[in-house]
Write a protein that holds these residues in place. Structure first.
Motif, PDB file in Angstrom:
ATOM      1  N   GLN A 197      56.002  45.857  69.951  1.00 42.42           N
ATOM      2  CA  GLN A 197      57.191  46.539  70.507  1.00 42.42           C
ATOM      3  C   GLN A 197      57.378  46.181  71.973  1.00 42.42           C
ATOM      4  O   GLN A 197      58.484  45.884  72.418  1.00 42.42           O
ATOM      5  N   ARG A 198      56.292  46.227  72.723  1.00 43.33           N
ATOM      6  CA  ARG A 198      56.355  45.887  74.155  1.00 43.33           C
ATOM      7  C   ARG A 198      56.807  44.440  74.338  1.00 43.33           C
ATOM      8  O   ARG A 198      57.671  44.136  75.163  1.00 43.33           O
ATOM      9  N   ASN A 199      56.218  43.532  73.557  1.00 41.35           N
ATOM     10  CA  ASN A 199      56.551  42.124  73.701  1.00 41.35           C
ATOM     11  C   ASN A 199      57.962  41.806  73.210  1.00 41.35           C
ATOM     12  O   ASN A 199      58.651  40.967  73.797  1.00 41.35           O
ATOM     13  N   ALA A 200      58.411  42.480  72.171  1.00 43.05           N
ATOM     14  CA  ALA A 200      59.789  42.273  71.701  1.00 43.05           C
ATOM     15  C   ALA A 200      60.771  42.696  72.784  1.00 43.05           C
ATOM     16  O   ALA A 200      61.766  41.994  73.034  1.00 43.05           O
ATOM     17  N   ALA A 201      60.494  43.811  73.435  1.00 47.12           N
ATOM     18  CA  ALA A 201      61.365  44.262  74.537  1.00 47.12           C
ATOM     19  C   ALA A 201      61.383  43.225  75.656  1.00 47.12           C
ATOM     20  O   ALA A 201      62.435  42.935  76.240  1.00 47.12           O
ATOM     21  N   ARG A 256      43.336  36.277  64.890  1.00 53.56           N
ATOM     22  CA  ARG A 256      44.604  36.992  65.118  1.00 53.56           C
ATOM     23  C   ARG A 256      44.759  37.355  66.601  1.00 53.56           C
ATOM     24  O   ARG A 256      45.798  37.130  67.210  1.00 53.56           O
ATOM     25  N   TRP A 257      43.704  37.938  67.184  1.00 56.88           N
ATOM     26  CA  TRP A 257      43.805  38.358  68.584  1.00 56.88           C
ATOM     27  C   TRP A 257      43.792  37.172  69.543  1.00 56.88           C
ATOM     28  O   TRP A 257      44.375  37.246  70.619  1.00 56.88           O
ATOM     29  N   TRP A 258      43.204  36.049  69.149  1.00 57.27           N
ATOM     30  CA  TRP A 258      43.291  34.826  69.949  1.00 57.27           C
ATOM     31  C   TRP A 258      44.746  34.372  69.980  1.00 57.27           C
ATOM     32  O   TRP A 258      45.260  33.978  71.033  1.00 57.27           O
ATOM     33  N   CYS A 259      45.428  34.461  68.855  1.00 62.85           N
ATOM     34  CA  CYS A 259      46.856  34.124  68.800  1.00 62.85           C
ATOM     35  C   CYS A 259      47.675  35.054  69.692  1.00 62.85           C
ATOM     36  O   CYS A 259      48.530  34.603  70.460  1.00 62.85           O
ATOM     37  N   ILE A 260      47.413  36.343  69.586  1.00 64.57           N
ATOM     38  CA  ILE A 260      48.163  37.335  70.369  1.00 64.57           C
ATOM     39  C   ILE A 260      47.968  37.099  71.860  1.00 64.57           C
ATOM     40  O   ILE A 260      48.937  37.089  72.632  1.00 64.57           O
ATOM     41  N   VAL A 261      46.727  36.876  72.269  1.00 66.24           N
ATOM     42  CA  VAL A 261      46.436  36.642  73.694  1.00 66.24           C
ATOM     43  C   VAL A 261      47.054  35.320  74.158  1.00 66.24           C
ATOM     44  O   VAL A 261      47.629  35.240  75.240  1.00 66.24           O
ATOM     45  N   PRO A 279      53.228  37.657  76.132  1.00 66.43           N
ATOM     46  CA  PRO A 279      54.401  38.489  75.859  1.00 66.43           C
ATOM     47  C   PRO A 279      55.360  37.900  74.823  1.00 66.43           C
ATOM     48  O   PRO A 279      56.286  38.570  74.387  1.00 66.43           O
ATOM     49  N   ARG A 280      55.117  36.666  74.395  1.00 68.72           N
ATOM     50  CA  ARG A 280      55.982  36.066  73.368  1.00 68.72           C
ATOM     51  C   ARG A 280      55.550  36.444  71.952  1.00 68.72           C
ATOM     52  O   ARG A 280      56.286  36.194  71.003  1.00 68.72           O
ATOM     53  N   TRP A 281      54.362  37.044  71.797  1.00 69.76           N
ATOM     54  CA  TRP A 281      53.900  37.403  70.457  1.00 69.76           C
ATOM     55  C   TRP A 281      54.585  38.677  70.000  1.00 69.76           C
ATOM     56  O   TRP A 281      54.697  39.651  70.734  1.00 69.76           O
ATOM     57  N   SER A 282      55.033  38.677  68.752  1.00 68.39           N
ATOM     58  CA  SER A 282      55.652  39.858  68.160  1.00 68.39           C
ATOM     59  C   SER A 282      55.538  39.744  66.646  1.00 68.39           C
ATOM     60  O   SER A 282      55.381  38.654  66.114  1.00 68.39           O
ATOM     61  N   THR A 283      55.631  40.881  65.974  1.00 65.30           N
ATOM     62  CA  THR A 283      55.664  40.848  64.511  1.00 65.30           C
ATOM     63  C   THR A 283      57.045  40.425  64.022  1.00 65.30           C
ATOM     64  O   THR A 283      57.239  40.195  62.839  1.00 65.30           O
ATOM     65  N   ARG A 284      57.988  40.355  64.922  1.00 68.32           N
ATOM     66  CA  ARG A 284      59.340  39.901  64.592  1.00 68.32           C
ATOM     67  C   ARG A 284      59.500  38.445  65.022  1.00 68.32           C
ATOM     68  O   ARG A 284      58.712  37.938  65.807  1.00 68.32           O
ATOM     69  N   PRO A 326      57.771  25.793  73.198  1.00 69.80           N
ATOM     70  CA  PRO A 326      56.752  26.373  72.310  1.00 69.80           C
ATOM     71  C   PRO A 326      55.362  26.307  72.940  1.00 69.80           C
ATOM     72  O   PRO A 326      55.052  25.397  73.711  1.00 69.80           O
ATOM     73  N   VAL A 327      54.539  27.271  72.621  1.00 70.43           N
ATOM     74  CA  VAL A 327      53.163  27.308  73.119  1.00 70.43           C
ATOM     75  C   VAL A 327      52.337  26.308  72.322  1.00 70.43           C
ATOM     76  O   VAL A 327      52.395  26.287  71.098  1.00 70.43           O
ATOM     77  N   ARG A 328      51.564  25.485  73.024  1.00 66.50           N
ATOM     78  CA  ARG A 328      50.708  24.485  72.374  1.00 66.50           C
ATOM     79  C   ARG A 328      49.280  24.568  72.916  1.00 66.50           C
ATOM     80  O   ARG A 328      48.577  23.576  72.965  1.00 66.50           O
ATOM     81  N   SER A 329      48.859  25.763  73.296  1.00 65.43           N
ATOM     82  CA  SER A 329      47.493  25.951  73.774  1.00 65.43           C
ATOM     83  C   SER A 329      46.774  26.897  72.819  1.00 65.43           C
ATOM     84  O   SER A 329      47.354  27.358  71.835  1.00 65.43           O
ATOM     85  N   GLY A 330      45.503  27.182  73.115  1.00 66.06           N
ATOM     86  CA  GLY A 330      44.726  28.057  72.244  1.00 66.06           C
ATOM     87  C   GLY A 330      44.693  27.492  70.831  1.00 66.06           C
ATOM     88  O   GLY A 330      44.614  26.273  70.647  1.00 66.06           O
TER      89      GLY A 330
END
Length: 180
Positions: free
Chosen positions: A26-30, A89-94, A98-103, A112-116
């Motif tokens: 929710q925070r990241n979608a905002a 999953r949390w490596w992806c989120i981190v 702020p670009r990570w969202s369930t939406r 696009p992110v190309r790290s991690g």
């Protein structure tokens, strides 16, 4: 503690983790929407919520109804996969921050992110989802839930990946050597 009780605790912990994800989402979608982010794929989102919620409930129901004998080797090996899936999953989120969202929301102009884990896989979070979808129910030999969720999730991911790839295609390419 019985194996069934331990399984219930594990599923409840995963449920709490999902709630934490929703808060972050929710925070990241905002954040994304405030920067002109464009959301796509809204049509499949309610199905995804129902599927993932039903997954948690179904494996508990199956465990209580079937009361299977659970070989220790199965329980411990599947628990290791669940822990690895959570770590991925949390490596992806981190990594996405702020670009990570369930939406499916992309901010125009951001590459696009190309790290991690995105260095090696286009959609590593879905690897975590698939692994967890098989492993979590099998911690308590709830193979019916593992099978039904895996098939339903494969159908959902077909739609989700199509929407996500189309949205990502609108972003500028990553420059060679960029750490975006």
């Amino acid at each position: 503690m019985t194996t069934l009780t331990a399984f219930v605790v594990l599923v409840l912990l995963v449920g709490l983790e999902r709630l934490a994800e929703l808060v972050v989402s929710q925070r990241n979608a905002a954040w994304s929407l405030a920067r002109g982010g464009v959301e796509t794929g809204q049509g499949h989102y309610p199905f995804m919520v129902v599927l993932h919620t039903g997954f948690l409930v179904a494996m508990l129901l199956e465990a209580f109804v079937r009361r299977p004998d659970v070989p220790a080797a199965l329980a411990w090996s599947m628990l290791a996969v669940v822990v690895a899936a959570q770590a991925l999953r949390w490596w992806c989120i981190v990594t996405l921050g702020p670009r990570w969202s369930t939406r499916v929301i992309v901010v125009p102009g951001l590459a696009p992110v190309r790290s991690g884990p995105y260095r090696w896989l286009s959609h590593p979070n879905y690897v975590a989802v698939v692994a967890e979808g098989v492993a979590l129910p099998l911690v308590h030999a709830s193979w019916v839930t593992a099978l039904v969720f895996t098939v339903a999730n494969a159908a959902l991911l077909t739609v989700r990946l199509r929407a996500e790839n189309a949205a990502l295609a609108t972003l500028p390419p990553v420059e060679v050597g960029s750490r975006a």
